[in-house]
Write an enzyme that holds these catalytic residues in place. Structure first.
Site, short mmCIF file in Angstrom:
data_model
loop_
_atom_site.label_atom_id
_atom_site.label_comp_id
_atom_site.label_asym_id
_atom_site.label_seq_id
_atom_site.Cartn_x
_atom_site.Cartn_y
_atom_site.Cartn_z
N GLY A 231 30.18 3.07 -25.31
CA GLY A 231 29.17 2.27 -24.61
C GLY A 231 29.74 1.20 -23.69
O GLY A 231 28.98 0.50 -23.00
N GLY A 276 33.43 6.78 -23.28
CA GLY A 276 33.47 7.85 -22.29
C GLY A 276 33.52 7.24 -20.89
O GLY A 276 34.51 7.34 -20.17
N ARG A 277 32.44 6.55 -20.55
CA ARG A 277 32.29 6.02 -19.19
C ARG A 277 33.43 5.09 -18.79
O ARG A 277 33.95 5.19 -17.68
CB ARG A 277 30.97 5.23 -19.12
N TYR A 317 18.16 8.41 -14.18
CA TYR A 317 18.08 7.04 -14.75
C TYR A 317 17.88 5.98 -13.67
O TYR A 317 18.08 4.79 -13.96
CB TYR A 317 19.38 6.67 -15.47
N CYS A 346 15.20 20.71 -3.27
CA CYS A 346 13.79 20.79 -2.86
C CYS A 346 12.87 19.88 -3.67
O CYS A 346 11.85 20.32 -4.18
CB CYS A 346 13.32 22.21 -2.99
N GLU A 347 13.26 18.64 -3.85
CA GLU A 347 12.38 17.70 -4.55
C GLU A 347 12.49 16.35 -3.85
O GLU A 347 13.59 15.93 -3.47
CB GLU A 347 12.82 17.53 -6.02
N TYR A 375 29.88 11.30 -16.33
CA TYR A 375 28.54 11.88 -16.27
C TYR A 375 28.20 12.33 -14.85
O TYR A 375 27.06 12.25 -14.41
CB TYR A 375 27.49 10.90 -16.82
N1 LLP Z 1 29.78 8.53 -28.66
C1 LLP Z 1 28.60 9.16 -28.75
C2 LLP Z 1 28.18 9.66 -30.04
C3 LLP Z 1 27.81 9.34 -27.62
O1 LLP Z 1 26.65 9.97 -27.71
C4 LLP Z 1 28.26 8.83 -26.37
C5 LLP Z 1 27.45 8.99 -25.16
C6 LLP Z 1 29.52 8.21 -26.32
C7 LLP Z 1 30.25 8.06 -27.49
C8 LLP Z 1 30.13 7.67 -25.05
O2 LLP Z 1 29.35 6.70 -24.47
P1 LLP Z 1 29.92 5.87 -23.21
O3 LLP Z 1 31.14 5.11 -23.65
O4 LLP Z 1 30.25 6.86 -22.16
O5 LLP Z 1 28.81 4.99 -22.82
N2 LLP Z 1 24.42 10.49 -19.12
C9 LLP Z 1 24.28 9.06 -19.32
C10 LLP Z 1 25.08 8.56 -20.48
C11 LLP Z 1 24.79 9.33 -21.76
C12 LLP Z 1 25.65 8.92 -22.90
C13 LLP Z 1 25.50 9.85 -24.03
N3 LLP Z 1 26.31 9.56 -25.17
C14 LLP Z 1 24.66 8.33 -18.03
O6 LLP Z 1 25.00 8.99 -17.05
O7 LLP Z 1 24.58 7.12 -17.97
#
Ligand code: LLP
Length: 422
Positions: A231, A276-277, A317, A346-347, A375
């Site tokens: 997160g 992740g991000r 989002y 097409c949207e 993402y």
């Molecule tokens: N751990 C779990 C169990 C998760 O579901 C996620 C993300 C992460 C870690 C990593 O989260 P991060 O550090 O990347 O925030 N598609 C959306 C974000 C969806 C995140 C889903 N789960 C976007 O583009 O903002």
């Protein structure tokens, strides 16, 4: 090439002297471009988040699971999480050992669970039903459980994954039932985990959730690890000098909680995070081409090849991504103007950037979408039967290498069966 507007990529030295219009010409657009140096730096930032010694960073591959990308993450000494058999598969190909893969599954079939058990990865379940399922399939096995710490966070309600309104995790109210199921199948609870949501810029909710998670941990003896989740946010409005997450401050607050807990708990625990991000967003951009400039009822649009099949975040989002402008010709932008940048899908919702004030954009310009490494490609699709983009990597020595080929028309046909066959 003119750098018509390139404040952020210049400040990061993203292109390392390489001309983005040349990349666009050589590889075609839309094109995902990653920078290896920045990716490595982000891995190191988080490895140094805390002083607590038993600390592991699991990269959350859902943000970007390109094979070469994962190979770099592995070489930085990170481990990974996985959300599906597909992620386990690609992570194994990237060289991660089963014990370095943490499968945090949600509502999986028996077959998917068996795949993970057979792969020998560490598994976390997030409901009593799935704990039962795991117990039936692997009695006597090691398991982790994802708990809901009651506090969520995130940039959009769709990505808040803890608190009162989410499908994820086990409510701690059910701890007695958890203990019954563990006993019934003779399971060994090796860890607990949480993930409160995606993108916080202020660690208050995260720190609070850790406090709650540690209270849950105290109700179980002998845990080997506690995973605090991901997160960690990045500033998407860099061109307006939005500050980055203060990792030093956050790290010291987390450390306080971890050292205190480990003193009281009685056995040695490894703490983990799963960002992740933070690791992947800033090392990636998308290059696209402006194919049309038009007015519709006095609204000016730049029509590009970056539809929401290439980058879903804005339509999904309402996410903001900075846009930069590069130009091959020496034609000057005489003024700044408000313009909406759209794709070729097409949207009407196919809007990449709404009412941006940018130097005048012309047909043929190369646009660069910032912070697209997380993402981005991982959520790209073939909607409208469009081809998913190629991905290239700018290496530390300035070599540019292709790390994914653009889809080709045959990929659209692939797996489809014509009725002529029957
Ligand atoms: N751990 C779990 C169990 C998760 O579901 C996620 C993300 C992460 C870690 C990593 O989260 P991060 O550090 O990347 O925030 N598609 C959306 C974000 C969806 C995140 C889903 N789960 C976007 O583009 O903002």
């Amino acid at each position: 090439m003119q750098k018509v507007y390139s404040k952020v990529t210049d400040s990061l030295n993203f292109f390392q002297g390489i001309d983005p219009t040349e990349l666009a010409a050589k590889y075609g657009t839309p094109l995902y471009v990653y920078n290896e140096r920045i990716l490595r730096q982000r891995c190191r930032d988080l490895k140094n988040l805390v002083k607590y010694p038993n600390f592991v960073v699991d990269y959350s591959a859902k943000a970007n699971s390109n094979l070469a990308f994962l190979e770099i993450v592995k070489s930085e000494g990170l481990e990974v999480d996985a959300m599906s058999p597909g992620e386990i598969y690609i992570e194994r190909l990237a060289g991660f050992e089963p014990k370095e893969i943490f499968y945090i599954c949600n509502n999986v079939s028996e077959d998917e669970m068996k795949y993970a058990i057979d792969a020998g990865v560490v598994i976390s379940v997030d409901s009593l039903s799935q704990l039962e399922q795991y117990g039936r399939l692997n009695p006597g096995g090691d398991v982790a459980i994802r708990f809901n710490p009651g506090v969520g966070a995130g940039h959009h309600e769709k990505v808040v994954t803890a608190g009162k309104k989410t499908k994820f995790a086990v409510d701690p109210e059910f701890i007695p039932q958890v203990k019954d199921i563990l006993k019934k199948y003779n399971l060994n609870l090796v860890g607990i985990n949480q993930h409160i949501g995606s993108l916080f810029m202020d660690g208050t909710a995260f720190v609070k959730s850790i406090g709650n998670l540690l209270e849950i941990a105290k109700q179980f003896k002998g845990l080997k690890f506690i995973d605090m989740g991901g997160g960690f946010g990045i500033p998407y409005k860099k061109e307006f000098d939005e500050p980055a997450l203060d990792l030093k401050d956050l790290g010291s607050k987390i450390d306080e909680a971890l050292f205190k807990f480990s003193k009281e708990y009685g056995s040695e625990v490894t703490f983990r995070i799963e960002p992740g991000r933070y690791i992947s967003a800033e090392c990636g951009v998308i290059l696209g081409t402006v194919h049309a400039i038009k007015y519709n009822h006095s609204h000016k649009f730049a029509g590009t090849d970056i539809g929401f099949n290439v980058l879903q975040r804005p339509i999904m989002y309402d996410s903001y991504h900075g846009i930069e402008v590069f130009r091959k010709s020496d034609k000057k932008s005489e003024k700044n103007e408000d313009i909406t940048i759209v794709g070729n899908i097409c949207e009407s919702g196919d809007i990449l950037a709404k009412d941006r004030n940018l130097p005048e954009i012309f047909e043929g310009d190369t646009l660069c979408v910032l912070d697209a490494g997380a993402y981005g490609f991982s959520m790209a699709s073939n909607y409208n039967n469009r081809l998913r983009p190629a991905e290239v990597l700018i290496r530390e020595n300035n070599d540019v290498v292709l790390i994914r080929e653009r889809d080709e028309l045959a990929d659209i046909r692939r797996h489809q069966i014509s009725l002529k066959k029957y």
